[in-house]
Structure formats: structure tokens, C-alpha cells
Design an enzyme around this catalytic site. Sequence first.
Site, short mmCIF file in Angstrom:
data_model
loop_
_atom_site.label_atom_id
_atom_site.label_comp_id
_atom_site.label_asym_id
_atom_site.label_seq_id
_atom_site.Cartn_x
_atom_site.Cartn_y
_atom_site.Cartn_z
N GLU A 44 -17.96 -34.49 4.60
CA GLU A 44 -17.90 -34.41 3.14
C GLU A 44 -17.06 -33.19 2.72
O GLU A 44 -17.22 -32.09 3.25
CB GLU A 44 -19.32 -34.28 2.59
N LYS A 113 -18.96 -40.47 -4.69
CA LYS A 113 -20.38 -40.29 -4.43
C LYS A 113 -21.20 -40.64 -5.68
O LYS A 113 -20.94 -40.13 -6.77
CB LYS A 113 -20.63 -38.84 -4.02
N CYS A 147 -23.14 -38.60 2.19
CA CYS A 147 -24.28 -37.71 2.33
C CYS A 147 -25.57 -38.24 1.68
O CYS A 147 -26.18 -39.18 2.18
CB CYS A 147 -23.91 -36.32 1.79
#
Length: 265
Positions: A44, A113, A147
Site C-alpha cells: 500500500e 480503497k 489493506c
Amino acid sequence: MPSLRTALLQSSGRPGAVAENLKALDEAAARAAGAGARLMAAPELFLTGYAVGDALPELAEPADGPGARAVAEIAVRHGLAVLYGYPERDGDLIFNSALLIGPDGAPRANYRKTHLFGSFERTWFTPGDLPVVQAELDGVRIGLLICYDVEFPENVRAHALAGTELLLVPTALMHPFPFVAESLVPVRAFENQMYIAYANRTGTEGEFEFTGLSCLAGPDGTARARAGRGEELVVGDVDPGFLAASRAANPYLHDRRPGLYGSLG
């Protein structure tokens, strides 16, 4: 169908130093290609670093920006697809994004995300609103999350129902949450009958201490490749034949009763 050899780069590079991070990515891609990998996943926000604070707006760039062009050159030079995290600028908005570039240098998928973690991310980023982003590589259907996204069972199940076979998850998992890499990710792979490649950062950046423990989890719930706590490149195989056999033997997706779940929305 042959296996898709996949490399996971566990590294934090150098926060704020894009040129040096691209150099580290290039060197890792050379090692991955030398090990027979056709795909390499970096963590990330690898392009810029995670804990860059007030420098983030300046470091953010469009999906087709100079970072993407540099990674495309790396992908072509070494003949493998590359996934990396970066801060994506779109007008006045900044997203925590991941871009998959094919071995031909063409962008295959860009994901923003959807579930932001902690005050740092919520201060700087806008959440994405597209839960399932996919691409094809060597006959394998690849999906992208970032994540914290993988910690929501709904996200991974959506990918399973959309046919994702390999879920790529660049991450910045930090202490005190190593159980996510050790236990949750392999369980997600098993309950959704897919491979999950979880590529983490390592070391300390500002207030954050990252756990490492990157892994390639298989549909049998085992870690087919596992990194330790430090800088590392690990390689494992995504076997479509094994996945098909596992899905035939484990009927979770077939035995679902969606009519019972409507009230959970």
C-alpha cells in the site's frame, strides 16, 4: 492451465522519495522475474511511502501520471505484471489507490480503497465507491482490494461471487494487528475459495510500526508463501487446477442461501 507464479515485495522503500522507491521496485522486479514470476505485488502506498503527512498532496498524482509511466517501463523491461499502491489525485480529491500494470506496460485495473483506516487516512483520502475491480492475467481473474478492505467479509465475498480467483491486497498492516496477516487472511481465502496475495510494509514510519508477515494464502486456508518481519521478496504459485478442485470439494459458495441474508445489509 499453468500456475501463475506471484511475487510479494515486503518493503517500505523510502517514504517521500519516489525515485528511490521506483529503483527498489525495479530491482525487486528483476529478482521476481528471475524466479519465474509473472506478477509482482508491492505494498500500500509504496510509490510515495505511507506516513508522509503534509507532503501527501504534493506527492499525489493521476492514475496515468509519471509514476505509472515509470512502473510501466519496469513491467515491460522484466516481462511481468506489477501492482503497486500510490496516492491518486483526481481533481481536488485524493484516493488511496492501487494500480495493476500488465507485462506489456498497459494499465489493467485501478482500484480506490473503499474502507479508510484511522484518522490519518480519513484526514487525507476520499473513500472509493467501486467495491469490485478485476483484470485478467494469463487466464487468471484477478481482483484488487487494499489493506483494511480485506477485513470486511462482505468485500471478499463480493469478489468471490464475481469470479475472482486471485485477490491482490497491497497493505500497510501495523502493530498490534499481526493476527490479520497470520489468521484472518488465510481464513478469508478458505471461506471464499480463492488465493489472496497480501503484500505488507515493514519497519517503522513516524508513529506506525508495520508487521511484515506478507503471505500468499491458498483456498485450503494455508500460507503457500510467507515473509518474516523484515525486507523480503517471497514467491508462490497460484494453481488454477488446485483452485478448481478446492471449489468442487468446498461448497460454501454453492450452499449459500442469499434469501436469508437480506436483513444484514
